[in-house]
Scaffold this active site. Sequence first.
Site, mmCIF file in Angstrom:
data_model
loop_
_atom_site.group_PDB
_atom_site.id
_atom_site.type_symbol
_atom_site.label_atom_id
_atom_site.label_comp_id
_atom_site.label_asym_id
_atom_site.label_seq_id
_atom_site.Cartn_x
_atom_site.Cartn_y
_atom_site.Cartn_z
ATOM 1 N N ASP A 1 -52.799 85.035 27.481
ATOM 2 C CA ASP A 1 -53.943 86.073 26.765
ATOM 3 C C ASP A 1 -53.709 87.290 27.013
ATOM 4 O O ASP A 1 -54.527 87.975 27.217
ATOM 5 C CB ASP A 1 -55.167 85.616 27.558
ATOM 6 C CG ASP A 1 -56.487 85.992 26.703
ATOM 7 O OD1 ASP A 1 -56.134 86.123 25.259
ATOM 8 O OD2 ASP A 1 -57.579 86.210 27.280
ATOM 9 N N PHE B 1 -65.087 85.507 31.195
ATOM 10 C CA PHE B 1 -66.343 84.595 31.842
ATOM 11 C C PHE B 1 -66.787 85.213 33.110
ATOM 12 O O PHE B 1 -67.086 84.647 34.126
ATOM 13 C CB PHE B 1 -65.716 83.243 32.180
ATOM 14 C CG PHE B 1 -64.719 82.742 32.953
ATOM 15 C CD1 PHE B 1 -64.722 82.149 34.232
ATOM 16 C CD2 PHE B 1 -63.367 83.510 32.925
ATOM 17 C CE1 PHE B 1 -63.780 82.027 35.220
ATOM 18 C CE2 PHE B 1 -62.542 83.537 34.082
ATOM 19 C CZ PHE B 1 -62.753 82.810 35.112
ATOM 20 N N GLY B 2 -67.108 86.454 32.845
ATOM 21 C CA GLY B 2 -67.552 87.221 34.034
ATOM 22 C C GLY B 2 -67.944 88.552 33.833
ATOM 23 O O GLY B 2 -67.428 89.127 32.763
ATOM 24 N N MET C 1 -67.729 93.327 30.161
ATOM 25 C CA MET C 1 -67.731 91.996 30.240
ATOM 26 C C MET C 1 -66.544 91.271 29.891
ATOM 27 O O MET C 1 -65.788 91.576 29.166
ATOM 28 C CB MET C 1 -68.807 91.663 29.293
ATOM 29 C CG MET C 1 -68.933 89.987 29.237
ATOM 30 S SD MET C 1 -69.949 89.573 30.770
ATOM 31 C CE MET C 1 -71.622 89.857 30.289
ATOM 32 N N GLY C 2 -65.900 90.388 30.950
ATOM 33 C CA GLY C 2 -64.831 89.699 30.711
ATOM 34 C C GLY C 2 -65.025 88.319 30.281
ATOM 35 O O GLY C 2 -66.051 88.270 29.608
#
Length: 329
Positions: free
Chosen positions: A114, A4-5, A1-2
């Site tokens: 990030d 936001f995806g 899981m990234g």
Amino acid sequence: MGAFGLVCSAKDQLTNQAVAVKKIMKPFSTPVLSKRTYRELKLLKHLRHENIISLSDIFISPLEDIYFVTELLGTDLHRLLTSRPLEKQFIQYFLYQILRGLKYIHSAGVVHRDLKPSNILVNENCDLKICDFGLARIQDPQVTGYVSTRYYRAPEIMLTWQKYDVEVDIWSAGCIFAEMLEGKPLFPGKDHVNQFSIITELLGTPPDDVIQTICSENTLRFVQPLPKRERQPLANKFKNAEPEAVDLLENMLVFDPRKRVRAEQALAHPYLAPYHDPTDEPIAEEKFDWSFNDADLPVDTWKIMMYSEILDYHNVDAAAQDAPESNGS
């Protein structure tokens, strides 16, 4: 899981190659998410470098989920670091590739913001690629709030919440370098106050001229009464590291971002001499166009812009495939 995806592996049936597919779910649910998805697509289209993840396809489903298709690398640096200690030559080679990628990213006028081990992908040949540009921003922005994962967050982000530049990525790379040397995070703060305290235990109290750049009165009230601490020699902490490795780390983990080493300077450091080749450390041909970044647009406008970018990507890709090969005549 990234961030936001969802990311999964797949096989490209045309090329028979393994690929990674990142599904952005409901990218047009809010203007903020629409803009972030648009920004990541624009960056992936613009940034073309051996140490940056490359986009191989993009499409939108009937439900308007967006799929980024990229090359697939077997693992990431976080998984490697949690599985076993890294040998010296791998630490050198990984750091070299991180800095080589950052030199290119920064030359394009982009700050990643990030950088952390889970955003650094590695394959079985030890080729390394930086990924996840969802938080990337223009150089020298006026920004608000925290962005990067706490352990790898530069002190100027904690102290000012306002202006910062490419040096935040160098700090993050320094934290990753230290983690490769030690096998554990260097500054594992429980919250931002604890994070700052851990940093000052090793690096000492920030110089007065750095404290004077603090824009937030609340942060000033927190920092100014703190007891003065002296910087500890990193050689005392990294007893098993080579002197040249410690020296480079000293130059990356500097409180004052203005005195922090730049990516191209770090690449030329003696520690990276086995890999350094100034003729093979390219910079971007042109700066990234950030003109959209301050736009406050409705979702429908971002959607139109996104569709336009996807059509452009496929048109350019098709043109490249249809172009006749040069026969030298």
